[in-house]
Design an enzyme around this catalytic site. Sequence first.
Site, short mmCIF file in Angstrom:
data_model
loop_
_atom_site.label_atom_id
_atom_site.label_comp_id
_atom_site.label_asym_id
_atom_site.label_seq_id
_atom_site.Cartn_x
_atom_site.Cartn_y
_atom_site.Cartn_z
N GLY A 218 25.05 61.21 5.23
CA GLY A 218 25.75 60.00 4.89
C GLY A 218 24.98 59.17 3.72
O GLY A 218 24.24 60.04 2.90
N SER A 219 24.78 58.00 3.83
CA SER A 219 24.19 57.19 2.78
C SER A 219 22.87 57.34 2.25
O SER A 219 22.39 56.99 1.25
CB SER A 219 24.82 55.81 2.72
OG SER A 219 26.19 55.55 2.90
#
Length: 485
Positions: A218-219
């Site tokens: 993810g981020s």
Amino acid sequence: MNRPLRRLAVVMAMMFLALLLSSTTIQFFQAPTLNADGRNVREIYREYGRDRGPIIVAGEPIVSSEPVDDVFKYQRTYLQGPLYAPVTGYFATAFNSATGLEKSESAVLNGTAPSLLVSRMQDLVIGRQPKGGSIELTINPRAQQAAWDALGDDRGAVVALRPSTGEILALVSKPSFDPNRLATHDQQAAQDAWKQLNDDAAKPLANRATGTMTFAPGSVFKVITAAAWLEKHGGDADQQVPTDATFTLPGSESVLHNPGKKPCGPSDKGPLRFAFAHSCNTTFARLAIDVGSDDLRAQAEAFGFGEKLTSPLPVAASELGEITNDAQLAMSGIGQFEVQSHPLQMAMVAAAVANRGILMEPQLVKTVRDADLQEISQFKPRELREPISATTAATLTELMRAVVTDGTGRPLALEGVEVAAKTGTAQTDTDLGPHAWVIAFAPKVDADVAVAVVVEHGGHDGQRADGGMTAGPIAKRVIEAVLTP
């Protein structure tokens, strides 16, 4: 000598020669194969009956061998077994197998390593029963315990590194297991424990910290995307970047939103610092496309993606996946699509940023000693490579600091300590919650610790999980444990 006696002598000589050749072949040429044969009971007793050396953390043995009254003579005992199982692994007579450091450092622990030759010769001369060497680990017991306690009953993993040296300060994977159950000399009990652990859907034997299982990052992957973009274009943390509320993926009708489907600032352009602190998906999808798949892959590989390591635990390669178009590139740039990683790899990313762009080789073994406690080898830091320039590292540090002061990483704030971080909430293809991630280091200057946390499917927070609120407090407790005198 008459003819019958000569013939008998020749036959006997030939028989002796055949016996000599047969014995030589078996004892010399076939010896390695026979010794390695799993059916060779003598070799099994020899290997598993050795007085193996201890595994030590902060001067205290966490694994040792205790004398027992059976054919194996010594029983491997694991203190705080589940806490250290992802590091130590197990040494099992019932299965004639070993994992973790018990396997990778077996030659030292059983005393057969080339570095222990002098010790073996001394044992032979004085008639002493051979003993294995000991290994002392780089693990900080307070950090290890803090990571274990903070993760609680959730599935996931935590890794902490010292950025300047690569020393592994904590390595926790949950759920874990008790190696004592597998190391027992009661074969039926060991077999029952093995079956139970293998049948457990929670996969307690998997090492989530080093890549037996991997996760979409993810981020937290946006650190790599930002690094690639800064290496290509330069600029500072306050330069203007796209901050659209939505972004239609090229060649498709799929619309990418920011977290919570919120706008990323008041207009379609804004400071990189703000976009990073608030983890704007649209920004980093666009930056990834601007960088291009080749440069993004090269940057990820510079941080260690695609590379198997030994620490000396085996470390699986993180993968960027196959990227064939800009839509896939955009999603890869925000740590989704086929990107897969694990906490040790992402801790290495944070550590390289903290260490002014220099990535050190991760290492678990601090000191190797012989049975007489004489030092055989000492850990020496080794630089792997320089994935980013010092200038890029400084800008990324500013960006990660803004995550804690003004963005999604506020739960990591510590009084009197400048913490830098990046949070991540990775969506999955299941109905379960997202994986909650955070990577961080502290202090901001001359960092003593870099940490990565993943909480599988959001743990107890489930669908409500996010990197800052779910994984952030775990990282904070590990940082506190390392920095507290």
